[in-house]
Scaffold this motif. Sequence first.
Motif, PDB file in Angstrom:
ATOM      1  N   ILE A   1      -0.524 122.840  26.329  1.00 52.61           N
ATOM      2  CA  ILE A   1      -0.474 121.408  26.065  1.00 52.61           C
ATOM      3  C   ILE A   1      -1.060 120.695  27.269  1.00 52.61           C
ATOM      4  O   ILE A   1      -0.815 121.082  28.418  1.00 52.61           O
ATOM      5  CB  ILE A   1       0.983 120.952  25.780  1.00 52.61           C
ATOM      6  N   LEU A   2      -1.893 119.698  27.022  1.00 49.77           N
ATOM      7  CA  LEU A   2      -2.510 118.936  28.099  1.00 49.77           C
ATOM      8  C   LEU A   2      -1.595 117.780  28.467  1.00 49.77           C
ATOM      9  O   LEU A   2      -1.235 116.952  27.618  1.00 49.77           O
ATOM     10  CB  LEU A   2      -3.881 118.416  27.662  1.00 49.77           C
ATOM     11  N   THR A   3      -1.209 117.734  29.720  1.00 50.49           N
ATOM     12  CA  THR A   3      -0.342 116.676  30.225  1.00 50.49           C
ATOM     13  C   THR A   3      -1.111 115.841  31.245  1.00 50.49           C
ATOM     14  O   THR A   3      -2.272 116.112  31.549  1.00 50.49           O
ATOM     15  CB  THR A   3       0.917 117.266  30.874  1.00 50.49           C
TER      16      THR A   3
ATOM     17  N   HIS B   1      11.695 113.134  15.467  1.00 51.06           N
ATOM     18  CA  HIS B   1      11.848 112.761  16.878  1.00 51.06           C
ATOM     19  C   HIS B   1      13.266 112.277  17.162  1.00 51.06           C
ATOM     20  O   HIS B   1      13.786 112.494  18.268  1.00 51.06           O
ATOM     21  CB  HIS B   1      10.809 111.700  17.268  1.00 51.06           C
ATOM     22  N   GLN B   2      13.931 111.667  16.187  1.00 51.74           N
ATOM     23  CA  GLN B   2      15.327 111.285  16.399  1.00 51.74           C
ATOM     24  C   GLN B   2      16.234 112.512  16.416  1.00 51.74           C
ATOM     25  O   GLN B   2      17.207 112.570  17.173  1.00 51.74           O
ATOM     26  CB  GLN B   2      15.766 110.316  15.299  1.00 51.74           C
ATOM     27  N   PHE B   3      15.904 113.493  15.593  1.00 49.92           N
ATOM     28  CA  PHE B   3      16.676 114.737  15.581  1.00 49.92           C
ATOM     29  C   PHE B   3      16.592 115.440  16.935  1.00 49.92           C
ATOM     30  O   PHE B   3      17.594 115.950  17.456  1.00 49.92           O
ATOM     31  CB  PHE B   3      16.141 115.630  14.463  1.00 49.92           C
TER      32      PHE B   3
ATOM     33  N   SER C   1      14.073 116.443  26.396  1.00 48.39           N
ATOM     34  CA  SER C   1      13.212 115.498  27.099  1.00 48.39           C
ATOM     35  C   SER C   1      11.938 115.236  26.295  1.00 48.39           C
ATOM     36  O   SER C   1      11.618 115.945  25.331  1.00 48.39           O
ATOM     37  CB  SER C   1      12.845 116.051  28.479  1.00 48.39           C
ATOM     38  N   GLU C   2      11.200 114.196  26.706  1.00 47.31           N
ATOM     39  CA  GLU C   2       9.958 113.871  26.004  1.00 47.31           C
ATOM     40  C   GLU C   2       8.961 115.024  26.085  1.00 47.31           C
ATOM     41  O   GLU C   2       8.212 115.277  25.145  1.00 47.31           O
ATOM     42  CB  GLU C   2       9.341 112.601  26.600  1.00 47.31           C
ATOM     43  N   ARG C   3       8.940 115.720  27.212  1.00 46.34           N
ATOM     44  CA  ARG C   3       8.034 116.853  27.350  1.00 46.34           C
ATOM     45  C   ARG C   3       8.399 117.958  26.367  1.00 46.34           C
ATOM     46  O   ARG C   3       7.521 118.533  25.702  1.00 46.34           O
ATOM     47  CB  ARG C   3       8.069 117.380  28.790  1.00 46.34           C
TER      48      ARG C   3
ATOM     49  N   ASP D   1       7.357 116.976  22.868  1.00 41.83           N
ATOM     50  CA  ASP D   1       5.929 117.204  22.636  1.00 41.83           C
ATOM     51  C   ASP D   1       5.644 118.682  22.425  1.00 41.83           C
ATOM     52  O   ASP D   1       4.830 119.057  21.570  1.00 41.83           O
ATOM     53  CB  ASP D   1       5.109 116.678  23.814  1.00 41.83           C
ATOM     54  N   PHE D   2       6.300 119.558  23.206  1.00 38.11           N
ATOM     55  CA  PHE D   2       6.125 120.997  23.032  1.00 38.11           C
ATOM     56  C   PHE D   2       6.453 121.411  21.599  1.00 38.11           C
ATOM     57  O   PHE D   2       5.677 122.114  20.944  1.00 38.11           O
ATOM     58  CB  PHE D   2       7.021 121.767  24.007  1.00 38.11           C
ATOM     59  N   LEU D   3       7.621 120.980  21.128  1.00 38.02           N
ATOM     60  CA  LEU D   3       8.080 121.416  19.812  1.00 38.02           C
ATOM     61  C   LEU D   3       7.283 120.769  18.685  1.00 38.02           C
ATOM     62  O   LEU D   3       6.940 121.432  17.699  1.00 38.02           O
ATOM     63  CB  LEU D   3       9.568 121.094  19.655  1.00 38.02           C
ATOM     64  N   THR D   4       6.986 119.489  18.819  1.00 34.49           N
ATOM     65  CA  THR D   4       6.334 118.768  17.723  1.00 34.49           C
ATOM     66  C   THR D   4       4.884 119.171  17.561  1.00 34.49           C
ATOM     67  O   THR D   4       4.414 119.446  16.444  1.00 34.49           O
ATOM     68  CB  THR D   4       6.430 117.254  17.953  1.00 34.49           C
TER      69      THR D   4
END
Length: 704
Positions: A212-214, A293-295, A302-304, A307-310
């Motif tokens: 993932i590009l951060t 995202h609410q789940f 965390s937001e990171r 993003d990894f999971l989504t």
Amino acid sequence: MALLSPEECQVDACILGTGLTESIAAAALARLGRRVLHMDREGSYGGNWRALSLLDLEAWAGFEEEPELLAGGDFRILPPQAWHSLHALFEPRGLVAPAFRPAPRKPVPPTPEPPAVPLPEEATAGGLRAVPLETKPPPSCYLSMDFAWDPFGTWDKAELNEKKEALRRSSNQFSVDLVPRLLFGRSETVDVLVESGVARYLEFQGLKSAKILTTTGLAAVPLTKSEIFQDAHLKLPEKRALMRFITSMAPFVGSLAFQSAAQLGVDQAQKISGPSDLQSTAPEGTDLEEPWHQFLERHKLSERLQDFLTYAICLWDWAPKATLPDAHQGWPALSCADGLKRMGYFVSSLGLYGRGTGMPLLYPMYGVSEIAQGFTRMCALHRGVYALRTYASHILLSSRQEDDTADASTSDPAWRVAGIVTQRGEVVHARSVLSSCDHMTQEGADVTTGQDSTAICRRMTVLLDCPLLGEEGVNLCVVPPSSMEPPLGNVVQVLQLDWSTGTCPHGHNLVHLSQAWLGPETPGTNAFSDLQRVLSSLLALCGGEKHCLFRCSYVHRQRSLCRWRQDSPDGEALAACSGDTRGGLCMVSDPTAVPQLLAADEVTEARRFFAAAPGADGEVPSADDFLRKPTHVAEEEKGNAMEELECFNAQMQEAADAPSAANSALLAATAEQPTSELVVDGGHEEKQVGAPQSAACLCQKEKK
């Protein structure tokens, strides 16, 4: 001149187009014993699923290289392809004038159409209706194609020309997928490949890494328990939260990567099931309709990690609504149920194929078009007939009143398919017809309506002379909108294929970038600007823009399946045949634009046509007969499995007997060596060196 014999014109199923879905259906029917005629208007297999060589890619994208005007020198050094363009671009101004003046570019004359063949009388015999079809190829599902060498302008002209000529000489070493696809190790497509035996014709490479590009660079996505704890980018609270989340989801997703070898034994693939029923296995209190995202926020990720999971695990193609402008509120949203299902496919595929616990996704060697060709081989082995450069000029329909097999007491459709007429005038009688959008368009039908409401995929293919994602092999990278400033319009997916996949020459890497989009384009902006920004950012991490050799960009949009005029009697008859499974007409969708990189419903579509295609006796096949494994193959595989089990049991027995055998050998070796011992007698020590003694003597002396 007729290409098909009279026997070949009497078939059970006529299939138009050699794409993936059509090829799967053709193989399934041919293996069942049906008479199949499979045709394509092109001279090669694959249809919109095809893979192209370098020269074919340039021609497909409409690339024309402009000749360079040299001020003096020998014009014989111009490449041969430049002379035609040179003569078309310039013309003499006079007989004695030494100069030339530019002339308007002359359009390339179109290929002349073959003379129309009159409709044979056989086509309308017995009350059949012949509906005329468009003979010219319809607008493609690929739009706005553009090809450019050295897109960043960093190469010297002489070096670039030398590099281009070298790559063009190796054109056949390229196999560029128009729609690259990854397959989950546990998926219906892979199951069908294995069950049917087509997998024997194919080779696959497993996904080496997901990244993932951060804002700080590329970060690897941990796929296993050990990778999570060894990850240097994640903080300790993030590792604990991620492990708690995975543990709570384990009853639903299941994975080889989180179980020990002792728990699995030999038959790993059957020990772990795929994603199970959400209603019975989802954690208690989970609202399956809740936004994804609410789940994740409720699980304190965390937001990171979100993003990894989504984006990297679920491979979701759309950014959340919260990050989108008001004009894009109609974009699809990921629910908890869909998110868990997507995560289940990814996690349950870990460790099924290849060494270690990786490789959740597989890429077919030489491209996804090889899968379609594998099924065409199977169809041909079961006496399927293939006719390239052949298309239908008419489709034949029979009314219910004229059909002797129709039962007046049932609600049979008013019209049924009776066959087709080829452009050469050959009348093919068939009980069912499966067609792609390229082969079935009623004459005069407007097939462009309703296109603005469909999702599209912006695609970009680039060739590099170095790995873009830091390492060789099949690698996947996702770029969330928030990873760049200003934010991207939507998430971007990047698939890197190196030369070992058979898609490009040695020492090069072929990279596919894609972005889903829905709705009108923003005025005054380039549709590929986000892809260009991502490419530039990744190139900056691997050495600069000079590593990019060429770039090909295009838009992928699925076409409507309604290929007829609704206000005409012929269109109403075609709609009746297509709207009822007993009508005998089935339309095949174009390759899906979204999801961008995953196989979708191709097998499901092929199953639907297979179940509705009657044989000569009028009986439709059973769903269990779809590409069922032959008896002799099943017995052979069962015997191989028993041999592997016996070999495994023998190895386990040898491992259990090894310690006792090693102790016996050590004891025997000790007994055969010359012994030195100290004998204590009356306080005097005397060293005696004697001959080898038996183990019994040693034991007796030890007791003394």
